[in-house]
Design a protein around this motif. Structure first.
Motif, PDB file in Angstrom:
ATOM      1  N   VAL A 123       0.848  -1.198   0.000  1.00 15.02           N
ATOM      2  CA  VAL A 123       0.000   0.000   0.000  1.00 15.02           C
ATOM      3  C   VAL A 123       0.878   1.240   0.000  1.00 15.02           C
ATOM      4  CG1 VAL A 123      -1.989  -1.116   1.060  1.00 15.02           C
ATOM      5  CG2 VAL A 123      -0.263  -0.087   2.521  1.00 15.02           C
ATOM      6  N   HIS A 124       0.524   2.188  -0.858  1.00 13.64           N
ATOM      7  CA  HIS A 124       1.322   3.394  -1.004  1.00 13.64           C
ATOM      8  C   HIS A 124       0.401   4.595  -1.170  1.00 13.64           C
ATOM      9  CE1 HIS A 124       1.073   1.170  -4.889  1.00 13.64           C
ATOM     10  NE2 HIS A 124       0.702   2.334  -5.371  1.00 13.64           N
ATOM     11  N   LEU A 125       0.970   5.761  -1.188  1.00 10.62           N
ATOM     12  CA  LEU A 125       0.233   7.018  -1.283  1.00 10.62           C
ATOM     13  C   LEU A 125       0.585   7.698  -2.598  1.00 10.62           C
ATOM     14  CD1 LEU A 125       0.935   7.859   2.390  1.00 10.62           C
ATOM     15  CD2 LEU A 125      -1.387   7.895   1.475  1.00 10.62           C
ATOM     16  N   SER A 147      -0.959   0.690   8.139  1.00 11.08           N
ATOM     17  CA  SER A 147       0.051   0.434   7.108  1.00 11.08           C
ATOM     18  C   SER A 147       0.536   1.743   6.492  1.00 11.08           C
ATOM     19  CB  SER A 147      -0.520  -0.469   6.008  1.00 11.08           C
ATOM     20  OG  SER A 147      -0.872  -1.730   6.515  1.00 11.08           O
ATOM     21  N   LEU A 148      -0.381   2.664   6.252  1.00  9.41           N
ATOM     22  CA  LEU A 148      -0.009   3.959   5.692  1.00  9.41           C
ATOM     23  C   LEU A 148       0.764   4.810   6.695  1.00  9.41           C
ATOM     24  CD1 LEU A 148      -3.422   4.706   3.977  1.00  9.41           C
ATOM     25  CD2 LEU A 148      -1.304   4.051   2.819  1.00  9.41           C
ATOM     26  N   ALA A 149       0.414   4.665   7.969  1.00  7.56           N
ATOM     27  CA  ALA A 149       1.073   5.456   9.015  1.00  7.56           C
ATOM     28  C   ALA A 149       2.532   5.067   9.201  1.00  7.56           C
ATOM     29  CB  ALA A 149       0.314   5.329  10.327  1.00  7.56           C
ATOM     30  N   ARG A 150       2.928   3.880   8.747  1.00  5.98           N
ATOM     31  CA  ARG A 150       4.354   3.529   8.760  1.00  5.98           C
ATOM     32  C   ARG A 150       5.137   4.488   7.863  1.00  5.98           C
ATOM     33  NH1 ARG A 150       6.582  -0.767   6.764  1.00  5.98           N
ATOM     34  NH2 ARG A 150       8.196  -0.902   8.383  1.00  5.98           N
ATOM     35  N   LEU A 151       4.475   5.016   6.844  1.00  7.93           N
ATOM     36  CA  LEU A 151       5.119   5.933   5.913  1.00  7.93           C
ATOM     37  C   LEU A 151       4.878   7.391   6.313  1.00  7.93           C
ATOM     38  CD1 LEU A 151       3.923   4.166   2.619  1.00  7.93           C
ATOM     39  CD2 LEU A 151       6.050   3.753   3.882  1.00  7.93           C
ATOM     40  N   VAL A 152       3.627   7.700   6.615  1.00  8.80           N
ATOM     41  CA  VAL A 152       3.241   9.067   7.006  1.00  8.80           C
ATOM     42  C   VAL A 152       2.476   8.956   8.319  1.00  8.80           C
ATOM     43  CG1 VAL A 152       1.924  11.119   6.354  1.00  8.80           C
ATOM     44  CG2 VAL A 152       3.136   9.811   4.590  1.00  8.80           C
TER      45      VAL A 152
END
Length: 394
Positions: A253-255, A324-329
């Protein structure tokens, strides 16, 4: 006059039809698709990213056609006034355990001749202030576009050059009659001297109709997306990807900031219950029976059961998706996400349970079958078309 019939009005089929009109202007070109519009399935549901070609094995079709395709797609969009942007992206190592994989990816990017460089966490935050990472890979040549708009333009160009689009027309059978291919459809028969199968989610079935046993089976994987709420879009400036697991063709999953300035989050990857199963409630018994009877899927499932279970849990839980997204942002929360639809990836799986990790194009007599063309096929489509047309019989 050679009669070419292309089955499938996704981006690969339309790019092939367009290329045929350029290289064989005196030929007859017909595109057949069961849907009433172009780009109705994989093309119209993807992330809209023009990929640079970082992930693919050097020398593979994916690596070669994606690198060339990125350039030709950007040029095509510029020539025809299609909105696009070469914005670059970051692939990030969220913790130290991912750094070796990030460095390996950098080596692959260099081997593929791409403009990619490792950047520190501080430099990465200059691109994405809300990002958390220990190191990142900056890929400058990644872009964004609306691939449905590309398809509309390709269809218009092909028709203006004399091609015929038969939309809302399903193929029901294919019969060889001497050197001709008789394509039976819901709107009557079409005669082809050369048949090109770009049917995507149904490509293996079309191959069988044409008398070709495909070396792999299409299994549908749904990728679900969320979208950041309008007031939270400022958390992401461009494209932020995790370091992928090299065992899978899925990128995690990515943004992604889209060409319309919305920010999409995803996709995950879960087994769909229909080849066109864009939601859990879409169930096709024939499709389920088809892949459940396939030994290759069971071999894949035994090998990657834990990974698959994680994807299903994330599909059913917005909270897990947000984590999962919060690992990145880290600022992304469950409250920031709203559903944004899904796509279905036509993933070819071999009988041994291995995911086919390259484009798979099979030529037989006066037929060409595109049997595995998931991402980066949209990026590569103009080059895939050249590759197909170059190997067609005269």
């Amino acid at each position: 006059m050679t009669r070419y019939v292309v089955i499938g009005a996704g981006i690969v089929g339309l790019a092939t039809a367009h290329r045929l009109t350029l290289d064989h202007p005196d030929a007859s070109v017909t595109v057949i698709d069961k849907e009433p519009r172009v780009a109705a399935h994989q093309t119209g549901h993807n992330s809209g990213v023009i990929h640079a070609g970082v992930y693919y094995k050097p020398g593979s079709l994916k690596a070669r056609l994606c690198a060339a395709g990125r350039t030709s797609m950007v040029d095509f969009c510029a020539t025809h006034g299609i909105a696009h942007e070469v914005c670059g992206k970051l692939i990030v190592a969220a913790d130290e355990s991912e750094v070796p994989r990030l460095h390996a990816l950098h080596e692959r990017a260099v081997a593929n001749g791409l403009p990619a460089r490792l950047v520190s966490a501080a430099e990465a935050k200059e691109f994405e202030p809300e990002l958390r990472c220990v190191e990142a890979l900056r890929v400058e040549s990644t872009g964004i576009v609306d691939f449905t708009a590309v398809c509309t333009t390709l269809a218009d160009l092909a028709e203006k050059a004399g091609a015929t689009l038969r939309l809302g027309t399903a193929v029901t059978g294919i019969e060889a009659r001497g050197s001709e291919q008789i394509v039976r459809t819901t709107a009557g028969e079409v005669v082809a001297d050369v048949l090109i199968n770009c049917a995507g989610l149904h490509a293996d079935r079309v191959a069988r109709l044409a008398g070709v046993e495909p070396p792999a089976r299409i299994v549908p994987f749904r990728g679900e997306y969320y979208e950041l709420t309008p007031e939270r879009r400022g958390l992401v400036r461009g494209l932020i990807y995790p370091v992928p697991d090299p065992q899978f063709p899925f990128l995690g999953v990515h943004l992604t900031r889209m060409i319309d300035s919305t920010v999409h989050a995803g996709p995950n990857a879960v087994l769909a219950l229909a080849r066109e199963g864009y939601r859990w409630s879409k169930i096709n018994p024939r499709d389920i029976a088809d892949f459940m009877a396939y030994a290759g899927l069971w071999r894949l499932a035994r090998r990657h059961f834990r990974y698959g279970l994680t994807e299903v849990r994330r599909s059913l839980s917005r909270r897990l998706f947000a984590e999962s997204l919060a690992r990145l942002v880290p600022a992304v929360t469950e409250a920031d996400l709203v559903p944004a639809g899904a796509g279905v990836r036509a993933q070819a799986i071999g009988r041994d349970g291995a995911l086919v990790d390259d484009f798979l194009i099979v030529a037989r007599d006066r037929q060409v079958h595109v049997l595995n063309a998931p991402s980066p096929a949209a990026t590569s489509s103009l080059e895939i078309a050249k590759h197909i047309v170059a190997q067609l019989p005269a």
